[in-house]
Design an enzyme around this catalytic site. Structure first.
Site, mmCIF file in Angstrom:
data_model
loop_
_atom_site.group_PDB
_atom_site.id
_atom_site.type_symbol
_atom_site.label_atom_id
_atom_site.label_comp_id
_atom_site.label_asym_id
_atom_site.label_seq_id
_atom_site.Cartn_x
_atom_site.Cartn_y
_atom_site.Cartn_z
ATOM 1 N N LYS A 41 0.822 -1.195 0.000
ATOM 2 C CA LYS A 41 0.000 0.000 0.000
ATOM 3 C C LYS A 41 0.859 1.249 0.000
ATOM 4 O O LYS A 41 0.407 2.323 -0.396
ATOM 5 C CB LYS A 41 -0.874 0.027 1.281
ATOM 6 C CG LYS A 41 -1.805 -1.132 1.408
ATOM 7 C CD LYS A 41 -2.450 -1.084 2.825
ATOM 8 C CE LYS A 41 -3.284 -2.327 3.078
ATOM 9 N NZ LYS A 41 -3.587 -2.499 4.502
ATOM 10 N N ASP A 101 14.316 -0.410 1.845
ATOM 11 C CA ASP A 101 14.942 -0.572 3.154
ATOM 12 C C ASP A 101 15.956 -1.716 3.038
ATOM 13 O O ASP A 101 17.060 -1.512 2.541
ATOM 14 C CB ASP A 101 13.803 -0.853 4.145
ATOM 15 C CG ASP A 101 14.191 -0.677 5.584
ATOM 16 O OD1 ASP A 101 15.354 -0.902 5.909
ATOM 17 O OD2 ASP A 101 13.325 -0.339 6.403
ATOM 18 N N VAL A 152 10.361 5.994 9.619
ATOM 19 C CA VAL A 152 9.614 7.102 9.019
ATOM 20 C C VAL A 152 8.182 6.715 8.665
ATOM 21 O O VAL A 152 7.888 5.559 8.362
ATOM 22 C CB VAL A 152 10.330 7.644 7.757
ATOM 23 C CG1 VAL A 152 11.517 8.491 8.144
ATOM 24 C CG2 VAL A 152 10.767 6.516 6.830
HETATM 25 C C1 PRP Z 1 7.250 -1.509 3.214
HETATM 26 C C2 PRP Z 1 7.549 -0.435 2.200
HETATM 27 C C3 PRP Z 1 8.276 -1.170 1.107
HETATM 28 C C4 PRP Z 1 9.046 -2.245 1.872
HETATM 29 C C5 PRP Z 1 10.471 -1.822 2.036
HETATM 30 O O1 PRP Z 1 6.103 -2.196 2.792
HETATM 31 O O2 PRP Z 1 6.354 0.147 1.718
HETATM 32 O O3 PRP Z 1 7.367 -1.776 0.208
HETATM 33 O O4 PRP Z 1 8.402 -2.346 3.154
HETATM 34 O O5 PRP Z 1 11.179 -2.717 2.838
HETATM 35 P P1 PRP Z 1 12.311 -3.704 2.322
HETATM 36 O O6 PRP Z 1 13.205 -2.950 1.394
HETATM 37 O O7 PRP Z 1 13.019 -4.072 3.600
HETATM 38 O O8 PRP Z 1 11.660 -4.873 1.678
HETATM 39 P P2 PRP Z 1 5.251 -3.128 3.780
HETATM 40 O O9 PRP Z 1 5.710 -4.536 3.594
HETATM 41 O O10 PRP Z 1 5.304 -2.561 5.159
HETATM 42 O O11 PRP Z 1 3.783 -3.052 3.195
HETATM 43 P P3 PRP Z 1 2.920 -1.707 2.996
HETATM 44 O O12 PRP Z 1 3.481 -1.016 1.801
HETATM 45 O O13 PRP Z 1 1.531 -2.205 2.777
HETATM 46 O O14 PRP Z 1 3.061 -0.875 4.243
HETATM 47 MN MN MN Z 2 5.290 -1.355 0.763
#
Ligand code: PRP
Ligand code: MN
Ligand code: MG
Length: 175
Positions: A41, A101, A152
């Site tokens: 999302k 990340d 963040v």
């Molecule tokens: C978060 C963010 C990225 C991912 C980055 O998504 O939006 O998509 O993590 O992290 P990484 O580089 O360590 O893989 P999340 O999985 O929290 O889902 P969301 O976008 O629905 O919040």
């Molecule tokens: Mn994500």
């Protein structure tokens, strides 16, 4: 109890930078059509703001690949929650993310999408946290901001699903 949130990047700073990156992308893809893939999302707010500023023809599709759940730490497990609606064959694909990340989400996604025969596949992110990278092979083509290793929120980024709608990038302060 409410979390304390410190502003890291103001709404003005974020929007100005998105305009600059949109200009660069529009130049790089001149004469072509772009197929944007919004990674749900988190990528949804950035995708909209970026798409509005692009001057090349754009189509959109959405995918959800989750690795975090409701935790602030990565579980290391990536799963497809929602796949794309359209095929990618022959398309100029730009994946749009809110943050890179560890790089686990993107390294997995790029491997999966490459196999669908796009003409090209590039990556655009609002935020990059290079200090946290585990998957070093993930190459980011367009980055709006490189940030330090802080948790963040805002502009699509959540803390336990909250704060995605903040119009700026903030840091959740430890109580
Ligand atoms: C978060 C963010 C990225 C991912 C980055 O998504 O939006 O998509 O993590 O992290 P990484 O580089 O360590 O893989 P999340 O999985 O929290 O889902 P969301 O976008 O629905 O919040
Ligand atoms: Mn994500
Ligand atoms: Mg998340």
């Amino acid at each position: 109890m409410e979390d304390k949130i410190r502003v890291l990047l103001t709404e003005e700073e974020v929007n100005k930078r998105i305009s600059e990156v949109a200009e660069q992308i529009s130049r790089d893809y001149e004469g072509k059509s772009l197929h944007l893939i919004c990674v749900l999302k988190g990528g949804v707010f950035f995708t909209c703001e970026l798409a509005k500023r692009l001057t090349v023809p754009v189509s959109l599709d959405f995918m959800s690949v989750s690795s975090y759940g409701d935790d602030t730490k990565s579980s290391g497990v990536v799963r497809i929650v929602k796949d794309l609606d359209e095929p990618l064959a022959g398309k100029e694909v730009l994946i749009v993310e809110d943050i890179i990340d560890s790089g686990r989400t993107l390294s997995y996604l790029i491997e999966v999408l490459k196999q669908r025969g796009p003409k090209s596949i590039h990556l655009c992110t609002l935020l990059d946290k290079p200090e946290r990278r585990v998957k070093k092979q993930v190459k980011v083509d367009y980055t709006c901001f490189t940030i330090p290793d802080e948790f963040v929120v805002g502009y699509g980024l959540d803390y336990a699903q909250k704060y995605r709608n903040l119009p700026f990038i903030g840091v959740v302060e430890q109580q």
